[in-house]
Design a protein around this motif. Structure first.
Motif, PDB file in Angstrom:
ATOM      1  N   ALA A 197       0.820  -1.216   0.000  1.00 49.96           N
ATOM      2  CA  ALA A 197       0.000   0.000   0.000  1.00 49.96           C
ATOM      3  C   ALA A 197       0.851   1.263   0.000  1.00 49.96           C
ATOM      4  N   GLY A 198       2.162   1.118  -0.049  1.00 50.47           N
ATOM      5  CA  GLY A 198       3.034   2.278  -0.029  1.00 50.47           C
ATOM      6  C   GLY A 198       3.412   2.729   1.354  1.00 50.47           C
ATOM      7  N   ASN A 199       2.825   2.121   2.379  1.00 48.64           N
ATOM      8  CA  ASN A 199       3.192   2.417   3.759  1.00 48.64           C
ATOM      9  C   ASN A 199       4.241   1.417   4.229  1.00 48.64           C
ATOM     10  N   LEU A 220      -1.780   6.350  17.181  1.00 49.75           N
ATOM     11  CA  LEU A 220      -0.507   5.998  17.790  1.00 49.75           C
ATOM     12  C   LEU A 220       0.646   6.479  16.910  1.00 49.75           C
ATOM     13  N   LEU A 221       1.667   7.024  17.558  1.00 48.47           N
ATOM     14  CA  LEU A 221       2.925   7.339  16.893  1.00 48.47           C
ATOM     15  C   LEU A 221       3.933   6.295  17.360  1.00 48.47           C
ATOM     16  N   VAL A 222       4.411   5.472  16.438  1.00 49.66           N
ATOM     17  CA  VAL A 222       5.206   4.294  16.779  1.00 49.66           C
ATOM     18  C   VAL A 222       6.597   4.406  16.176  1.00 49.66           C
ATOM     19  N   THR A 223       7.616   4.132  16.975  1.00 44.60           N
ATOM     20  CA  THR A 223       8.980   4.097  16.452  1.00 44.60           C
ATOM     21  C   THR A 223       9.286   2.683  15.955  1.00 44.60           C
ATOM     22  N   ALA A 224       9.946   2.616  14.817  1.00 34.66           N
ATOM     23  CA  ALA A 224      10.360   1.337  14.247  1.00 34.66           C
ATOM     24  C   ALA A 224      11.618   1.561  13.415  1.00 34.66           C
ATOM     25  N   ARG A 225      12.388   0.516  13.285  1.00 35.35           N
ATOM     26  CA  ARG A 225      13.672   0.620  12.587  1.00 35.35           C
ATOM     27  C   ARG A 225      13.526   0.246  11.113  1.00 35.35           C
ATOM     28  N   THR A 226      14.027   1.137  10.254  1.00 37.55           N
ATOM     29  CA  THR A 226      14.067   0.879   8.817  1.00 37.55           C
ATOM     30  C   THR A 226      15.514   0.672   8.404  1.00 37.55           C
ATOM     31  N   PHE A 262       6.162   6.358  12.785  1.00 38.68           N
ATOM     32  CA  PHE A 262       5.037   5.986  11.942  1.00 38.68           C
ATOM     33  C   PHE A 262       3.716   6.246  12.659  1.00 38.68           C
ATOM     34  N   GLU A 263       2.748   6.661  11.882  1.00 46.33           N
ATOM     35  CA  GLU A 263       1.389   6.847  12.380  1.00 46.33           C
ATOM     36  C   GLU A 263       0.614   5.555  12.160  1.00 46.33           C
ATOM     37  N   VAL A 264       0.076   5.003  13.246  1.00 48.21           N
ATOM     38  CA  VAL A 264      -0.650   3.739  13.191  1.00 48.21           C
ATOM     39  C   VAL A 264      -2.020   3.921  13.820  1.00 48.21           C
ATOM     40  N   ALA A 265      -3.043   3.381  13.174  1.00 42.67           N
ATOM     41  CA  ALA A 265      -4.398   3.436  13.733  1.00 42.67           C
ATOM     42  C   ALA A 265      -4.558   2.320  14.759  1.00 42.67           C
ATOM     43  N   PRO A 266      -5.000   2.630  15.984  1.00 45.68           N
ATOM     44  CA  PRO A 266      -5.172   1.591  17.002  1.00 45.68           C
ATOM     45  C   PRO A 266      -6.131   0.478  16.574  1.00 45.68           C
ATOM     46  N   GLY A 267      -7.046   0.783  15.653  1.00 44.78           N
ATOM     47  CA  GLY A 267      -7.987  -0.222  15.188  1.00 44.78           C
ATOM     48  C   GLY A 267      -7.470  -1.093  14.064  1.00 44.78           C
ATOM     49  N   ASP A 268      -6.224  -0.895  13.656  1.00 46.27           N
ATOM     50  CA  ASP A 268      -5.649  -1.721  12.603  1.00 46.27           C
ATOM     51  C   ASP A 268      -5.648  -3.191  13.034  1.00 46.27           C
ATOM     52  N   ALA A 290       1.122  -4.305  11.233  1.00 43.27           N
ATOM     53  CA  ALA A 290       0.222  -3.154  11.239  1.00 43.27           C
ATOM     54  C   ALA A 290       0.678  -2.127  10.216  1.00 43.27           C
ATOM     55  N   GLU A 291      -0.269  -1.500   9.536  1.00 34.26           N
ATOM     56  CA  GLU A 291       0.051  -0.493   8.533  1.00 34.26           C
ATOM     57  C   GLU A 291       0.510   0.799   9.208  1.00 34.26           C
ATOM     58  N   GLY A 292       1.701   1.252   8.840  1.00 34.11           N
ATOM     59  CA  GLY A 292       2.243   2.478   9.414  1.00 34.11           C
ATOM     60  C   GLY A 292       2.545   3.513   8.344  1.00 34.11           C
ATOM     61  N   ARG A 293       2.158   4.735   8.586  1.00 37.16           N
ATOM     62  CA  ARG A 293       2.392   5.841   7.654  1.00 37.16           C
ATOM     63  C   ARG A 293       3.573   6.655   8.165  1.00 37.16           C
TER      64      ARG A 293
END
Length: 364
Positions: free
Chosen positions: A129-131, A150-156, A163-169, A194-197
């Motif tokens: 999806a591009g995310n 949610l604002l979530v930290t993750a390693r790329t 990343f912005e993540v919807a709690p309902g994902d 989970a989909e993260g933007r």
């Protein structure tokens, strides 16, 4: 470091409102009548455009009553993190809701007891999806599971990103942690694809979060000062009422010494916390992290000490569920761990001053 008349009036308004509304019921009137959630949000994002000193005033009053409202996690930490990313689109999308209190944004970054953003092990992989697909676990999320975003930290591949993540994902699973301090809800989140933007630049999450954490530490220090002052006020009042051997226990020299020491601790912590708030608004932000750590270390130790003294000087009633002493004691010890222990902050201060190196290395 003098407060303005407007800031004194802000304190009075918050104090008066908290006397009429308890617990989470205070959130709506605080945001709608006073606008506390908008204080640190710039006017371009529908905020009040104030600064850290105004936040300090409000947080101190919230600390007095151990208010569980989500100001620290959403309107301070999350709002400042969004601003630190420099992502205008994300700020325009999320900050107005934070400012008017209609939306609560949580920050998920702590893992396995570590508060260091650089220790992030959650991963973000490209998705169709591009995310990004977020995988990993986060603990101690302020606000528990009640966040709208949610604002979530993750390693790329280039570092720690946000990343912005919807709690309902479907890939996001949250649960409320059983915490010692029931007045500060904390959540545990598990992400399984989970989909993260992406928010901000790829690899820029750790730097933005560290700055936001320093602002949150400054606000937390103010809250701790307010709680410590409440402990001192309750204890002084009790020592005037409690009579032993025909006189109030507050008249005994040993008790006077304990109360005098507690007063010094509280006032020193207040100076450190207020100093950090003024430093946050200063023109030279390079040394702000050091001020934030000084404030956090001083306020954490002051509240822990004064809360412990409150229990001891109240005697038997101080260890009952009916008295508020245990609530302040629990808040003291949970807050002292929240953004780093006092020892961690002292080590950070030493590193910033280039101290603590072997003697031969320190020689010119």
């Amino acid at each position: 470091m003098r407060l303005t008349q407007e800031q004194d009036e802000l304190r009075a308004a918050v104090k008066s409102l908290l006397a009429r509304h308890e617990g989470t019921d205070a959130w709506r009137p605080l945001t709608e009548q006073i606008g506390v959630a908008s204080l640190a949000v710039p006017e371009k994002y529908e905020g009040a455009g104030c600064g850290a000193v105004d936040v300090h005033v409000v947080m101190e009053e919230l600390g007095r009553v151990l208010s569980p409202v989500p100001l620290l996690g959403s309107a301070v930490l999350a709002a400042q993190l969004l601003l630190a990313t420099g992502d205008d689109d994300a700020c325009a999308r999320l900050l107005p809701g934070i400012a008017d209190g209609s939306a609560v944004v949580g920050v998920a970054w702590a893992e396995d007891g570590s508060w260091d953003p650089a220790a992030t092990r959650a991963t973000a992989a490209p998705s169709t999806a591009g995310n990004r697909r977020i995988d990993g676990s986060k603990r101690h999320v302020l606000g528990g599971t009640e966040a709208d975003t949610l604002l979530v930290t993750a390693r790329t591949g280039v570092g720690v990103s946000l990343f912005e993540v919807a709690p309902g994902d479907p890939g996001a699973h949250g649960e409320t942690m059983v915490a010692m301090d029931r007045t500060r809800p904390l959540g545990r989140w598990r992400f399984e694809g989970a989909e993260g933007r992406l928010v901000g630049t790829d690899g820029g999450g750790a730097r933005a979060l560290e700055h936001a954490l320093d602002l949150a530490r400054t606000a937390l220090a103010a809250e701790q000062v307010g709680a410590a002052q409440a402990c001192l006020d309750l204890t002084v009042a009790y020592t005037k009422e409690r009579v032993q051997f025909g006189r109030s226990i507050g008249s005994f020299q040993a008790v006077k010494h304990r109360l005098a020491d507690a007063y010094v601790l509280v006032e020193a912590a207040r100076s450190a916390a207020l100093g950090a708030a003024f430093a946050a608004e200063g023109a030279e932000p390079a040394g702000f992290g050091r001020y934030a750590s000084v404030a956090q270390a001083a306020a954490s130790e002051a509240l822990s000490t004064v809360a412990g003294d409150m229990i001891q000087l109240h005697g038997g009633i101080g260890i009952t569920w009916e008295h508020d002493a245990h609530r302040y004691f629990k808040r003291a010890h949970s807050s002292a761990q929240l953004f780093g222990t006092p020892d961690w902050h002292r080590r950070r201060i030493a590193r910033s001053l280039d101290l603590g190196r072997p003697q031969e290395e320190a020689r010119p």
